[in-house]
Design a protein around this motif. Sequence first.
Motif, PDB file in Angstrom:
ATOM      1  N   UNK A   1       0.884  -1.049   0.123  1.00 15.73           N
ATOM      2  CA  UNK A   1      -0.376   0.012  -0.007  1.00 15.73           C
ATOM      3  C   UNK A   1       0.753   1.103  -0.087  1.00 15.73           C
ATOM      4  N   UNK A   2       1.997   0.963   1.038  1.00 19.14           N
ATOM      5  CA  UNK A   2       2.801   2.368   0.538  1.00 19.14           C
ATOM      6  C   UNK A   2       3.664   2.468  -0.496  1.00 19.14           C
ATOM      7  N   UNK A   3       4.033   1.459  -1.216  1.00 13.94           N
ATOM      8  CA  UNK A   3       4.600   1.684  -1.914  1.00 13.94           C
ATOM      9  C   UNK A   3       3.726   2.168  -3.497  1.00 13.94           C
ATOM     10  N   UNK A   4       2.901   1.651  -3.422  1.00  7.34           N
ATOM     11  CA  UNK A   4       2.132   1.817  -4.481  1.00  7.34           C
ATOM     12  C   UNK A   4       1.419   3.431  -4.204  1.00  7.34           C
ATOM     13  N   UNK A   5       0.649   3.962  -3.009  1.00  3.22           N
ATOM     14  CA  UNK A   5       0.479   4.757  -2.909  1.00  3.22           C
ATOM     15  C   UNK A   5       1.748   6.065  -3.438  1.00  3.22           C
ATOM     16  N   UNK A   6       3.005   6.180  -3.213  1.00  7.93           N
ATOM     17  CA  UNK A   6       4.120   6.507  -3.580  1.00  7.93           C
ATOM     18  C   UNK A   6       3.919   7.383  -4.801  1.00  7.93           C
ATOM     19  N   UNK A   7       4.381   5.858  -5.421  1.00 10.48           N
ATOM     20  CA  UNK A   7       4.157   6.349  -6.368  1.00 10.48           C
ATOM     21  C   UNK A   7       3.246   6.503  -7.469  1.00 10.48           C
TER      22      UNK A   7
ATOM     23  N   UNK B   1      -0.678   5.306  -6.737  1.00  7.20           N
ATOM     24  CA  UNK B   1      -1.712   5.213  -6.351  1.00  7.20           C
ATOM     25  C   UNK B   1      -2.564   5.954  -5.614  1.00  7.20           C
ATOM     26  N   UNK B   2      -3.988   6.169  -6.037  1.00  2.00           N
ATOM     27  CA  UNK B   2      -4.963   6.950  -5.206  1.00  2.00           C
ATOM     28  C   UNK B   2      -5.545   5.543  -4.165  1.00  2.00           C
ATOM     29  N   UNK B   3      -5.260   5.958  -2.760  1.00  2.00           N
ATOM     30  CA  UNK B   3      -5.330   5.066  -1.765  1.00  2.00           C
ATOM     31  C   UNK B   3      -6.234   4.254  -1.997  1.00  2.00           C
TER      32      UNK B   3
ATOM     33  N   UNK C   1       6.518   1.467 -11.073  1.00  7.29           N
ATOM     34  CA  UNK C   1       7.067   1.838 -12.637  1.00  7.29           C
ATOM     35  C   UNK C   1       5.768   1.893 -13.391  1.00  7.29           C
ATOM     36  N   UNK C   2       4.903   1.453 -13.444  1.00  7.85           N
ATOM     37  CA  UNK C   2       3.722   1.766 -14.242  1.00  7.85           C
ATOM     38  C   UNK C   2       3.215   3.052 -13.953  1.00  7.85           C
ATOM     39  N   UNK C   3       3.037   3.545 -12.573  1.00  4.25           N
ATOM     40  CA  UNK C   3       2.162   4.155 -12.211  1.00  4.25           C
ATOM     41  C   UNK C   3       3.522   5.348 -12.288  1.00  4.25           C
ATOM     42  N   UNK C   4       4.733   5.499 -11.815  1.00  4.63           N
ATOM     43  CA  UNK C   4       5.762   5.845 -12.087  1.00  4.63           C
ATOM     44  C   UNK C   4       5.684   7.087 -13.616  1.00  4.63           C
ATOM     45  N   UNK C   5       5.678   6.464 -14.445  1.00  7.29           N
ATOM     46  CA  UNK C   5       6.232   6.449 -16.268  1.00  7.29           C
ATOM     47  C   UNK C   5       4.533   7.001 -16.593  1.00  7.29           C
ATOM     48  N   UNK C   6       3.001   7.290 -15.654  1.00  9.77           N
ATOM     49  CA  UNK C   6       1.493   7.060 -16.296  1.00  9.77           C
ATOM     50  C   UNK C   6       1.106   6.340 -16.790  1.00  9.77           C
TER      51      UNK C   6
ATOM     52  N   UNK D   1       0.160   4.195 -16.085  1.00 10.10           N
ATOM     53  CA  UNK D   1      -1.426   3.716 -14.788  1.00 10.10           C
ATOM     54  C   UNK D   1      -1.635   4.766 -14.586  1.00 10.10           C
ATOM     55  N   UNK D   2      -3.246   5.203 -14.507  1.00  6.81           N
ATOM     56  CA  UNK D   2      -3.690   6.207 -13.841  1.00  6.81           C
ATOM     57  C   UNK D   2      -4.030   5.632 -12.908  1.00  6.81           C
ATOM     58  N   UNK D   3      -3.108   5.594 -11.847  1.00  2.13           N
ATOM     59  CA  UNK D   3      -3.486   5.801  -9.959  1.00  2.13           C
ATOM     60  C   UNK D   3      -4.717   6.310  -9.729  1.00  2.13           C
ATOM     61  N   UNK D   4      -4.945   7.432  -9.837  1.00  2.00           N
ATOM     62  CA  UNK D   4      -6.447   7.991  -9.430  1.00  2.00           C
ATOM     63  C   UNK D   4      -8.022   7.400 -10.460  1.00  2.00           C
TER      64      UNK D   4
END
Length: 91
Positions: free
Chosen positions: A16-22, A24-26, A57-62, A64-67
């Motif tokens: 959860x911490x890793x995904x949100x830091x990169x 993703x919405x909680x 990585x997919x979140x960080x480079x866009x 995947x849309x984390x929100x």
Amino acid sequence: MTTVELSREEIEAVCLAALTVHGAAAGNARPVARAIAMAEAAGNRVCGLYYLPIFCRHLAIGKVDGGAIPEVSARGVTVTVDARSGLHIPP
């Protein structure tokens, strides 16, 4: 290499911490973190922590849309889900 043993709850918290830091919405990260932790607990490492760095990585480079908020529509007995380029696993 050092082996570290974590509980399912600890794995879920780390994910959860890793995904949100990169990015993703909680609300989107929570079910993904839960699924990763459950896969690890079941011994299915290929569907578990193996994918965490890839998802981050997919979140960080866009890629995947984390929100993203999935759009669900129903017509008769057919249900269509547009994930809107998000990383979402339903609860």
